[in-house]
Design an enzyme around this catalytic site. Structure first.
Site, PDB file in Angstrom:
ATOM      1  N   SER A  48       0.837  -1.196   0.000  1.00 60.51           N
ATOM      2  CA  SER A  48       0.000   0.000   0.000  1.00 60.51           C
ATOM      3  C   SER A  48       0.877   1.253   0.000  1.00 60.51           C
ATOM      4  O   SER A  48       1.686   1.432  -0.904  1.00 60.51           O
ATOM      5  CB  SER A  48      -0.964  -0.056   1.188  1.00 60.51           C
ATOM      6  N   ASP A 198      -5.890  -3.482  -2.488  1.00 54.96           N
ATOM      7  CA  ASP A 198      -4.807  -3.192  -1.558  1.00 54.96           C
ATOM      8  C   ASP A 198      -4.149  -4.438  -0.970  1.00 54.96           C
ATOM      9  O   ASP A 198      -4.821  -5.315  -0.423  1.00 54.96           O
ATOM     10  CB  ASP A 198      -5.386  -2.346  -0.420  1.00 54.96           C
TER      11      ASP A 198
END
Length: 294
Positions: A48, A198
């Protein structure tokens, strides 16, 4: 880049939104400026927000001077300052509830991630995928930097964990955008017929990828739970690393977490978070240098 000694080293960079990118950038820039040779890492893992900073580290793009653009690595042909986008709507409590609902009847971690992916697929993101790629892309070099780099993502359809690297034949901006796609907030990123979200939906750090290295510097923006229905916890990963090597874990201190504010996706938190990272690096530099060079 391989070390000249037999000791192998890895850097793990976790998620934390826009504030996390800024804080990790300040922290690493401060450590580098203090003489910690993080560029000597055999592996850099980014999840991320950490995926953006991992690329910056590999591209030698980190600086102790806060950038005019969203990232210390602006595109080569950018002209003048680039304005920060508005903060996307993000309610941390509601997001935690969303994850809890996805995990309630799951048969295991991958199934829990798949259920979260289904909710992401059914939601409407704040921007198009094209706009998301453009927003991520202008902060990155065009090509994968040299050195082993692992960027994490999760397949939204089946919850499978995916690691992208320079050998994956995937555009760098797509790999980073996929890793940064907070489900139900940012659009899913399509790569080779798969829609990715993510990498932090498995683990905020995915530090287990660095297991087997002798020295592992793990950087996380926030404390992590001791148990998780979505994947390995940081505590579990640190124990795995320490079976054969040594780990040094840095998490944001109280001043840094205060700098993050209530919405870590808010671009207004970038400057205070970057400065907090620099300040924390100054406090930790000697200890990290001793660990990293031993």
């Amino acid at each position: 880049m391989q070390n000249s000694t037999s000791t192998t080293r890895a850097v793990v960079l976790g998620g934390g939104g826009t504030a996390g990118i800024a804080w990790e950038s300040g922290l690493l820039a401060g450590l580098l400026d203090s003489g910690v040779d993080l560029g000597a890492a055999d592996l850099v893992v980014g999840t991320s927000a950490g995926s953006v900073v991992a690329v910056q580290l590999r591209a030698n793009a980190l600086t102790t001077h806060f950038p005019r653009t969203e990232s210390p690595q602006a595109s080569a042909d950018a002209q003048g300052p680039v304005s920060s986008p508005a903060a996307p709507p993000f309610d941390a409590e509601k997001f935690v509830q969303l994850m809890g609902t996805a995990a309630e009847s799951a048969t295991g971690p991958q199934d829990a991630r798949a259920r979260l992916g289904a909710r992401a697929t059914a939601s409407t993101a704040v921007m198009t995928e094209e706009a998301w790629l453009a927003r991520i892309g202008h902060t990155l070099p065009r090509d994968w930097p040299t050195g082993e780099l692992a960027l994490t993502a999760v397949d939204s359809a089946d919850g499978a964990f995916t690691v992208f690297n320079a050998r994956s034949s995937v555009l760098l901006e797509k790999a980073v955008a996929a890793s940064c796609t907070v489900p139900t907030v940012f659009p899913l990123v399509h790569i080779d017929g798969h829609a990715y979200m993510d990498g932090g939906m498995r683990s905020a750090t995915n530090a287990d990828l660095a297991a087997g290295h002798d020295k592992v510097l793990v950087i996380s923006c926030n404390p992590e739970p001791r148990t998780s229905p979505f994947g390995p916890t940081l505590d579990e990963s640190l124990l795995l690393i320490e079976e054969t090597g040594d780990a040094f874990h840095i998490t944001a201190d109280d001043a840094s977490r205060a700098a993050f504010g209530r919405n870590p996706l808010d671009p207004a938190r970038r400057i205070p978070s970057f400065e907090a990272g620099l300040a924390q690096a100054e406090q930790l530099a000697d200890r990290v240098k001793e660990f990293w060079s031993a």
